[in-house]
Write a protein that holds these residues in place. Structure first.
Motif, PDB file in Angstrom:
ATOM      1  N   LEU B 265       0.788  -1.233   0.000  1.00 57.69           N
ATOM      2  CA  LEU B 265       0.000   0.000   0.000  1.00 57.69           C
ATOM      3  C   LEU B 265       0.823   1.289   0.000  1.00 57.69           C
ATOM      4  O   LEU B 265       0.362   2.317  -0.508  1.00 57.69           O
ATOM      5  CB  LEU B 265      -0.950   0.002   1.198  1.00 57.69           C
ATOM      6  CG  LEU B 265      -2.041  -1.076   1.157  1.00 57.69           C
ATOM      7  CD1 LEU B 265      -2.868  -1.053   2.434  1.00 57.69           C
ATOM      8  CD2 LEU B 265      -2.957  -0.865  -0.046  1.00 57.69           C
ATOM      9  N   LEU B 266       2.024   1.256   0.572  1.00 54.60           N
ATOM     10  CA  LEU B 266       2.799   2.502   0.670  1.00 54.60           C
ATOM     11  C   LEU B 266       3.080   3.157  -0.693  1.00 54.60           C
ATOM     12  O   LEU B 266       2.968   4.380  -0.817  1.00 54.60           O
ATOM     13  CB  LEU B 266       4.111   2.258   1.426  1.00 54.60           C
ATOM     14  CG  LEU B 266       4.019   2.387   2.945  1.00 54.60           C
ATOM     15  CD1 LEU B 266       5.226   1.758   3.619  1.00 54.60           C
ATOM     16  CD2 LEU B 266       3.910   3.847   3.365  1.00 54.60           C
ATOM     17  N   PRO B 267       3.441   2.378  -1.726  1.00 56.27           N
ATOM     18  CA  PRO B 267       3.642   3.041  -3.027  1.00 56.27           C
ATOM     19  C   PRO B 267       2.379   3.745  -3.510  1.00 56.27           C
ATOM     20  O   PRO B 267       2.436   4.825  -4.100  1.00 56.27           O
ATOM     21  CB  PRO B 267       4.028   1.884  -3.962  1.00 56.27           C
ATOM     22  CG  PRO B 267       4.599   0.839  -3.068  1.00 56.27           C
ATOM     23  CD  PRO B 267       3.809   0.949  -1.796  1.00 56.27           C
ATOM     24  N   VAL B 268       1.213   3.130  -3.225  1.00 55.72           N
ATOM     25  CA  VAL B 268      -0.056   3.737  -3.638  1.00 55.72           C
ATOM     26  C   VAL B 268      -0.329   4.995  -2.818  1.00 55.72           C
ATOM     27  O   VAL B 268      -0.759   6.021  -3.347  1.00 55.72           O
ATOM     28  CB  VAL B 268      -1.195   2.711  -3.489  1.00 55.72           C
ATOM     29  CG1 VAL B 268      -2.542   3.373  -3.687  1.00 55.72           C
ATOM     30  CG2 VAL B 268      -1.016   1.575  -4.480  1.00 55.72           C
ATOM     31  N   TRP B 269      -0.060   4.920  -1.510  1.00 56.66           N
ATOM     32  CA  TRP B 269      -0.249   6.116  -0.673  1.00 56.66           C
ATOM     33  C   TRP B 269       0.676   7.244  -1.134  1.00 56.66           C
ATOM     34  O   TRP B 269       0.339   8.407  -1.016  1.00 56.66           O
ATOM     35  CB  TRP B 269       0.047   5.797   0.800  1.00 56.66           C
ATOM     36  CG  TRP B 269      -0.912   4.808   1.400  1.00 56.66           C
ATOM     37  CD1 TRP B 269      -2.150   4.475   0.920  1.00 56.66           C
ATOM     38  CD2 TRP B 269      -0.731   4.030   2.576  1.00 56.66           C
ATOM     39  NE1 TRP B 269      -2.735   3.536   1.724  1.00 56.66           N
ATOM     40  CE2 TRP B 269      -1.892   3.237   2.763  1.00 56.66           C
ATOM     41  CE3 TRP B 269       0.298   3.918   3.504  1.00 56.66           C
ATOM     42  CZ2 TRP B 269      -2.043   2.355   3.827  1.00 56.66           C
ATOM     43  CZ3 TRP B 269       0.140   3.036   4.567  1.00 56.66           C
ATOM     44  CH2 TRP B 269      -1.012   2.270   4.731  1.00 56.66           C
ATOM     45  N   GLY B 270       1.851   6.860  -1.620  1.00 52.97           N
ATOM     46  CA  GLY B 270       2.771   7.882  -2.148  1.00 52.97           C
ATOM     47  C   GLY B 270       2.275   8.492  -3.441  1.00 52.97           C
ATOM     48  O   GLY B 270       2.515   9.663  -3.724  1.00 52.97           O
ATOM     49  N   LEU B 271       1.577   7.691  -4.224  1.00 52.18           N
ATOM     50  CA  LEU B 271       1.069   8.173  -5.518  1.00 52.18           C
ATOM     51  C   LEU B 271      -0.119   9.112  -5.348  1.00 52.18           C
ATOM     52  O   LEU B 271      -0.269  10.099  -6.081  1.00 52.18           O
ATOM     53  CB  LEU B 271       0.676   6.939  -6.358  1.00 52.18           C
ATOM     54  CG  LEU B 271      -0.380   7.101  -7.436  1.00 52.18           C
ATOM     55  CD1 LEU B 271       0.202   7.880  -8.599  1.00 52.18           C
ATOM     56  CD2 LEU B 271      -0.863   5.739  -7.915  1.00 52.18           C
ATOM     57  N   MET B 272      -1.003   8.816  -4.377  1.00 55.41           N
ATOM     58  CA  MET B 272      -2.277   9.544  -4.235  1.00 55.41           C
ATOM     59  C   MET B 272      -2.116  11.065  -4.173  1.00 55.41           C
ATOM     60  O   MET B 272      -2.827  11.795  -4.864  1.00 55.41           O
ATOM     61  CB  MET B 272      -3.045   9.050  -3.004  1.00 55.41           C
ATOM     62  CG  MET B 272      -3.731   7.742  -3.212  1.00 55.41           C
ATOM     63  SD  MET B 272      -4.854   7.801  -4.619  1.00 55.41           S
ATOM     64  CE  MET B 272      -4.680   6.133  -5.208  1.00 55.41           C
ATOM     65  N   PRO B 273      -1.196  11.582  -3.333  1.00 55.26           N
ATOM     66  CA  PRO B 273      -1.092  13.044  -3.261  1.00 55.26           C
ATOM     67  C   PRO B 273      -0.786  13.688  -4.611  1.00 55.26           C
ATOM     68  O   PRO B 273      -1.289  14.771  -4.902  1.00 55.26           O
ATOM     69  CB  PRO B 273       0.067  13.278  -2.283  1.00 55.26           C
ATOM     70  CG  PRO B 273       0.277  12.006  -1.586  1.00 55.26           C
ATOM     71  CD  PRO B 273      -0.259  10.912  -2.424  1.00 55.26           C
ATOM     72  N   HIS B 274       0.014  13.005  -5.435  1.00 57.39           N
ATOM     73  CA  HIS B 274       0.346  13.572  -6.752  1.00 57.39           C
ATOM     74  C   HIS B 274      -0.909  13.676  -7.608  1.00 57.39           C
ATOM     75  O   HIS B 274      -1.133  14.682  -8.278  1.00 57.39           O
ATOM     76  CB  HIS B 274       1.380  12.694  -7.466  1.00 57.39           C
ATOM     77  CG  HIS B 274       2.689  12.591  -6.739  1.00 57.39           C
ATOM     78  ND1 HIS B 274       3.595  13.625  -6.686  1.00 57.39           N
ATOM     79  CD2 HIS B 274       3.256  11.586  -6.029  1.00 57.39           C
ATOM     80  CE1 HIS B 274       4.649  13.261  -5.971  1.00 57.39           C
ATOM     81  NE2 HIS B 274       4.466  12.021  -5.556  1.00 57.39           N
ATOM     82  N   VAL B 275      -1.720  12.613  -7.588  1.00 60.82           N
ATOM     83  CA  VAL B 275      -2.940  12.592  -8.409  1.00 60.82           C
ATOM     84  C   VAL B 275      -3.925  13.650  -7.895  1.00 60.82           C
ATOM     85  O   VAL B 275      -4.476  14.435  -8.678  1.00 60.82           O
ATOM     86  CB  VAL B 275      -3.578  11.184  -8.377  1.00 60.82           C
ATOM     87  CG1 VAL B 275      -4.883  11.159  -9.166  1.00 60.82           C
ATOM     88  CG2 VAL B 275      -2.617  10.148  -8.931  1.00 60.82           C
TER      89      VAL B 275
END
Lengths: 157, 532
Positions: B265-275
């Motif tokens: 999940l951490l890579p996804v949590w890292g991606l979310m703010p950018h989106v």
């Protein structure tokens, strides 16, 4: 990778170094952090009877160390060309191996080997000796270095 | 930021083509593409397995398969989805995007990167091969213990367990190679001026992930090796009759298994703010707070593993410790949710497909978080443990959190990777079908669990029939909806409207300074990040 050119008191130098954002302190810190965490965890499982965790942790830490060491070996690489009125000195340090070659500035000739290819290299020759530089540069940067060096060598010394 | 203009420059003539290109490539974009393609393939393989399970569960009674085969499908589905679909997808993102985001020409150790990928296909083959061997009368099928491989069941299982153990070892080696490479790349190859605290959150998410993998994988490797020696070399690590302890295996497995959730999940949590920042046209809120939340979740994730087996007879102080420590993870996670919502607050929002998936992720993953708090409670867990409530909870975490997060990333970055826009119409259709069918599949499972239906059984009492029928219809709709995704991706790779370099109006970051698709060598001229 980046090349810097300096000019002072009639002498010029070009120095190319790879970009390394990992400082030795940070590198040691990262290894220490992971080492301590892994050893504490492995020791706890060792005490619980799961001793086979320890060799896997050791193997993995060894791999991490090798990877960071390989990076470390390249961190201090450089290619340098120093040109003054009399001499042109090429110094390189690639993967811990250092070389230095001295040419007479008036006799040195610079060419771009495999100029049309994807991987041209700047070649400096004189009196049967040659030095090839540009391994730390991109092809475009090598072409720039070649034209810069050619221009300066063509000037009367 | 000061960046040079990078025109598209393929250098195609100087590199191997065809199969040789993919076998020998050390280019981070090629390897990223291979990871993502492999992940998509295995997503459908794992998905097909669980559709078999759901078909069997459509009605009470045994209709389609024997219970042994049912158990095999469940176990291999989980292993495939976790190790061969979700993790490679995240690694594919890392390969594609980390060098672009930090201004590096490639990954730090490109050959290691190639080896890391090419270990995956044989590992996946090993995992699924026992299904086919059984057809020829060799062995009794794949691993039938569930993905947890609990002893003593796994000690007594057939050759499928051995295949799974070797497959896990190979997948672990691949993950270690990837993690070492990602750590080395992020730490050593950032562009001048890009300090750690200026680094994009996606890279931070991956940095914590990689460290977690390095710390926890030896524990899993040790655990499954001990299982192997118990099975074949006469040791008794997990055999109570020989002085061993089956609960020790649960400790070993979940010491890896719980951080694994954050690894996914951490890579996804890292991606979310950018989106969210892109489609609200606002800067990311709380960059520093999110970085420290990732670190806190990583650290806390290492010390809460036993909440997965609260019912196995742990002493009361241990129960209390694991209950409170597990609940404490909700604090940094709440910080992340707050930052995501604050990023959107009063933004000029638009609802392109990546944004829809991001919003779907936030809402559905929120349900996973809240139901996780219920399961962390020792008293409540005594009732819900090993029920369908748990199945629903972790699918809200891993499908809505993990897979929908990956889909967010694919839609967000696909135009950058291919140079073409995907079909927005198909993307939105895919989103709505996925969200609706996902809830049809898994929401009834909460009620099934609350009503007492145990997990991992091919037959069930008549009282659970309606919710199971709804869940199965939802699962088939969910599975078929993903064909739209595959078609949309394939269509986008083949052609479509030309994507601009920045792709989206509100994007910020180095990766958008490069052409779409990026040149073969990503950053031939080093970008420099200026202060401020």
């Amino acid at each position: 990778m980046a090349i810097t050119m300096k000019e002072a008191a009639g002498a010029r130098s070009w120095v190319a170094r790879p970009n390394c954002s990992l400082t030795p302190i940070l590198r040691r810190g990262v290894i220490a952090l992971i080492l301590v965490a892994s050893l504490v965890i492995s020791a706890a499982f060792l005490l619980a009877g799961a001793w086979l965790v320890l060799p896997f942790a050791g193997l993995e830490l060894f791999l991490l160390y090798l990877a960071l060491r390989a990076i470390d070996r390249r961190a201090f690489d450089y290619e340098s060309i120093q040109l003054d009125d009399d001499s042109l000195i090429v110094s390189t340090r690639l993967s811990s191996a250092s070389f230095q070659q001295r040419f007479h500035a008036a006799w040195a000739r610079v060419t771009l080997e495999a100029a049309d290819g994807p991987d041209p290299l700047v070649c400096i020759r004189s009196h049967g000796h040659a030095a090839r530089v540009g391994r730390l540069l991109t092809p475009d940067e090598r072409r720039l270095l070649f034209s810069d060096l050619s221009r300066h060598l063509a000037r009367p010394h | 930021m000061n960046t040079a203009s990078h025109a598209l420059d393929h250098h195609d003539g100087h590199h191997p083509t065809g199969l040789l290109r993919w076998l020998t490539t050390t280019n981070h974009k090629d390897i990223g593409t291979m990871y993502l393609s492999f992940s998509l393939l295995m997503f459908f393989v794992g998905g097909a397995m669980i559709l078999g399970v759901r078909a069997e569960l459509f009605q009470p009674g045994l209709q389609l398969m024997k219970p042994e085969f049912f158990n095999q499908l469940i176990g291999v589905h989980a292993l495939v989805m976790i190790f061969a679909a979700l993790m490679p997808a995240a690694t594919g993102f890392a390969n594609w995007m980390i060098p672009l985001m930090i201004g590096a020409p490639d990954m730090a150790l490109p050959r290691l990167n190639n080896w890391g990928f090419w270990l995956l296909p044989p590992a996946a083959l090993l995992l699924t091969m026992p299904f086919f061997l059984a057809l020829f009368g060799i062995g009794d099928g794949a691993v039938a213990t569930g993905w947890t491989l609990y002893a003593p069941l796994s000690v007594q299982g057939g050759i499928g367990v051995d295949f799974a153990i070797f497959s896990i070892h190979i997948l672990g080696i691949s993950s270690i190679m990837g993690s070492i490479n990602i750590i080395a790349t992020i730490l050593n190859m950032r562009a001048p001026g890009m300090t750690l605290m200026k680094m994009p959150l996606f890279c931070w998410g991956w940095l914590v992930t990689a460290v977690l993998l390095i710390i926890t994988l030896p524990v899993l490797a040790g655990g499954v090796t001990m299982l192997l020696t118990d099975r074949h070399f006469g040791t008794h690590f997990f055999n109570a009759a020989g002085g061993g302890d089956p609960i020790l295996f649960q400790h070993l497995f979940w010491f890896f298994g719980h951080p694994e959730v954050y690894i996914l999940l951490l890579p996804v949590w890292g991606l979310m703010p950018h989106v969210l920042s892109t489609f609200t046209r606002k800067p990311i809120y709380g960059h520093t707070a999110q970085v420290w939340s990732f670190v806190a979740i990583g650290v806390l994730g290492l010390i809460v593993w036993a909440h997965h087996f609260l019912t196995s007879g742990l002493p009361v102080p241990a129960l209390l410790y694991f209950m409170y420590s597990t609940m404490s993870i909700s604090l940094p996670l709440a910080v992340l949710f707050f930052c995501w919502i604050a990023t959107m607050w009063r933004g000029a929002m638009s609802f392109e497909t990546p944004m829809l998936f991001a919003l779907g992720f936030i809402v559905l993953f929120g349900i996973a978080g809240l139901t996780g708090l219920v399961l962390a409670d020792v008293a409540a867990d005594a009732q819900y443990h090993h029920s369908y409530f748990v199945v629903a909870h972790f699918h809200y975490a891993l499908f809505a959190g993990g897979i929908m997060g990956v889909m967010t990333g694919v839609y967000y970055w696909l135009p950058k990777w291919t140079g073409h826009m995907y079909s927005e119409k198909l993307g939105k259709l895919h989103f709505w079908l996925t969200v609706i069918s996902f809830n049809f599949t898994f929401m009834p499972q909460f009620f099934l669990g609350l009503a007492g239906m145990p997990r991992r059984i091919p037959d069930y009492a008549l009282q659970f029939a309606e919710f199971n029928a709804i869940s199965t219809v939802g699962a088939f709709a969910l599975g078929l909806s993903q064909l739209i995704f595959a078609y949309n991706v394939w269509r986008c790779v083949k052609g479509g409207d030309k994507a601009t370099d920045r792709v989206w109006e509100g994007t910020e970051g180095l990766e958008w300074e490069l052409s779409s698709p990026p040149p073969h060598h990503s950053w031939e001229t080093q970008p420099v990040i200026k202060a401020g």
